[in-house]
Design a protein around this motif. Structure first.
Motif, PDB file in Angstrom:
ATOM      1  N   ARG A   2       0.833  -1.214   0.000  1.00 49.05           N
ATOM      2  CA  ARG A   2       0.000   0.000   0.000  1.00 49.05           C
ATOM      3  C   ARG A   2       0.863   1.258   0.000  1.00 49.05           C
ATOM      4  O   ARG A   2       0.535   2.240  -0.681  1.00 49.05           O
ATOM      5  N   ALA A   3       1.973   1.223   0.716  1.00 45.76           N
ATOM      6  CA  ALA A   3       2.879   2.377   0.746  1.00 45.76           C
ATOM      7  C   ALA A   3       3.486   2.616  -0.636  1.00 45.76           C
ATOM      8  O   ALA A   3       3.566   3.764  -1.091  1.00 45.76           O
ATOM      9  N   TRP A   4       3.904   1.559  -1.301  1.00 47.30           N
ATOM     10  CA  TRP A   4       4.460   1.713  -2.647  1.00 47.30           C
ATOM     11  C   TRP A   4       3.404   2.246  -3.610  1.00 47.30           C
ATOM     12  O   TRP A   4       3.705   3.074  -4.467  1.00 47.30           O
ATOM     13  N   LYS A   5       2.176   1.777  -3.476  1.00 44.50           N
ATOM     14  CA  LYS A   5       1.103   2.257  -4.355  1.00 44.50           C
ATOM     15  C   LYS A   5       0.817   3.741  -4.125  1.00 44.50           C
ATOM     16  O   LYS A   5       0.413   4.439  -5.055  1.00 44.50           O
ATOM     17  N   ARG A   6       1.011   4.220  -2.904  1.00 42.08           N
ATOM     18  CA  ARG A   6       0.802   5.637  -2.597  1.00 42.08           C
ATOM     19  C   ARG A   6       1.992   6.488  -3.019  1.00 42.08           C
ATOM     20  O   ARG A   6       1.942   7.707  -2.922  1.00 42.08           O
ATOM     21  N   ILE A  64       5.206   6.271  -1.758  1.00 33.99           N
ATOM     22  CA  ILE A  64       6.198   6.508  -0.711  1.00 33.99           C
ATOM     23  C   ILE A  64       7.512   5.838  -1.113  1.00 33.99           C
ATOM     24  O   ILE A  64       7.525   4.695  -1.564  1.00 33.99           O
ATOM     25  N   SER A  65       8.602   6.553  -0.958  1.00 36.53           N
ATOM     26  CA  SER A  65       9.905   6.038  -1.383  1.00 36.53           C
ATOM     27  C   SER A  65      10.398   4.948  -0.443  1.00 36.53           C
ATOM     28  O   SER A  65       9.944   4.820   0.700  1.00 36.53           O
ATOM     29  N   ASP A  66      11.351   4.181  -0.925  1.00 39.90           N
ATOM     30  CA  ASP A  66      11.924   3.103  -0.125  1.00 39.90           C
ATOM     31  C   ASP A  66      12.610   3.644   1.127  1.00 39.90           C
ATOM     32  O   ASP A  66      12.528   3.039   2.201  1.00 39.90           O
ATOM     33  N   GLN A  67      13.278   4.784   1.007  1.00 42.08           N
ATOM     34  CA  GLN A  67      13.971   5.361   2.156  1.00 42.08           C
ATOM     35  C   GLN A  67      12.970   5.757   3.251  1.00 42.08           C
ATOM     36  O   GLN A  67      13.243   5.560   4.442  1.00 42.08           O
ATOM     37  N   GLU A  68      11.826   6.294   2.857  1.00 44.77           N
ATOM     38  CA  GLU A  68      10.806   6.651   3.841  1.00 44.77           C
ATOM     39  C   GLU A  68      10.242   5.407   4.513  1.00 44.77           C
ATOM     40  O   GLU A  68      10.009   5.405   5.723  1.00 44.77           O
ATOM     41  N   ILE A  69      10.018   4.364   3.731  1.00 41.90           N
ATOM     42  CA  ILE A  69       9.503   3.105   4.279  1.00 41.90           C
ATOM     43  C   ILE A  69      10.504   2.521   5.271  1.00 41.90           C
ATOM     44  O   ILE A  69      10.133   2.067   6.354  1.00 41.90           O
ATOM     45  N   ILE A  70      11.777   2.549   4.908  1.00 42.31           N
ATOM     46  CA  ILE A  70      12.827   2.025   5.790  1.00 42.31           C
ATOM     47  C   ILE A  70      12.851   2.808   7.103  1.00 42.31           C
ATOM     48  O   ILE A  70      12.938   2.223   8.188  1.00 42.31           O
ATOM     49  N   ALA A  71      12.740   4.126   7.008  1.00 52.43           N
ATOM     50  CA  ALA A  71      12.785   4.962   8.210  1.00 52.43           C
ATOM     51  C   ALA A  71      11.562   4.734   9.100  1.00 52.43           C
ATOM     52  O   ALA A  71      11.677   4.698  10.325  1.00 52.43           O
ATOM     53  N   LYS A  72      10.389   4.574   8.497  1.00 57.65           N
ATOM     54  CA  LYS A  72       9.158   4.433   9.282  1.00 57.65           C
ATOM     55  C   LYS A  72       8.991   3.044   9.879  1.00 57.65           C
ATOM     56  O   LYS A  72       8.434   2.899  10.956  1.00 57.65           O
ATOM     57  N   THR A  73       9.433   2.000   9.152  1.00 53.05           N
ATOM     58  CA  THR A  73       9.189   0.624   9.605  1.00 53.05           C
ATOM     59  C   THR A  73      10.378  -0.009  10.298  1.00 53.05           C
ATOM     60  O   THR A  73      10.206  -0.955  11.052  1.00 53.05           O
ATOM     61  N   GLY A  74      11.574   0.460  10.017  1.00 53.02           N
ATOM     62  CA  GLY A  74      12.759  -0.134  10.620  1.00 53.02           C
ATOM     63  C   GLY A  74      13.260  -1.366   9.888  1.00 53.02           C
ATOM     64  O   GLY A  74      14.140  -2.071  10.374  1.00 53.02           O
TER      65      GLY A  74
END
Length: 85
Positions: A27-31, A33-43
């Motif tokens: 869902r994040a990729w579909k919206r 959101i960049s990989d770096q943001e996903i990495i920062a938010k999810t760990g």
């Protein structure tokens, strides 16, 4: 892939494999959101995120190939005619 929805990625199976919520990542990729943001938010580590993305892409490739083979088989069976030459 599940039995009832054979043309979908089984995110529950991938979630178990990688011990993270893959549906949320999709869902994040579909919206957008960049990989770096996903990495920062999810760990999640960048390597794990890359492996998840590769698994999803590979599954999509298999699904498209299976659909293409099925359509080709249906087209060939519909156009069976005797060869006289």
């Amino acid at each position: 892939m599940t039995v009832d929805m054979p043309w979908k990625v089984d995110d529950k199976e991938l979630s178990k494999k990688y011990r993270t919520n893959v549906g949320r990542l999709i869902r994040a990729w579909k919206r957008g959101i960049s990989d770096q943001e996903i990495i920062a938010k999810t760990g999640i580590t960048p390597a794990t995120l890359h492996l998840i993305k590769q698994d999803i892409e590979l599954t999509h490739r298999h699904i498209r190939l299976a659909q293409k083979k099925l359509k080709l088989a249906q087209d060939q069976s519909a156009s069976i005619r005797p060869d006289f030459f």
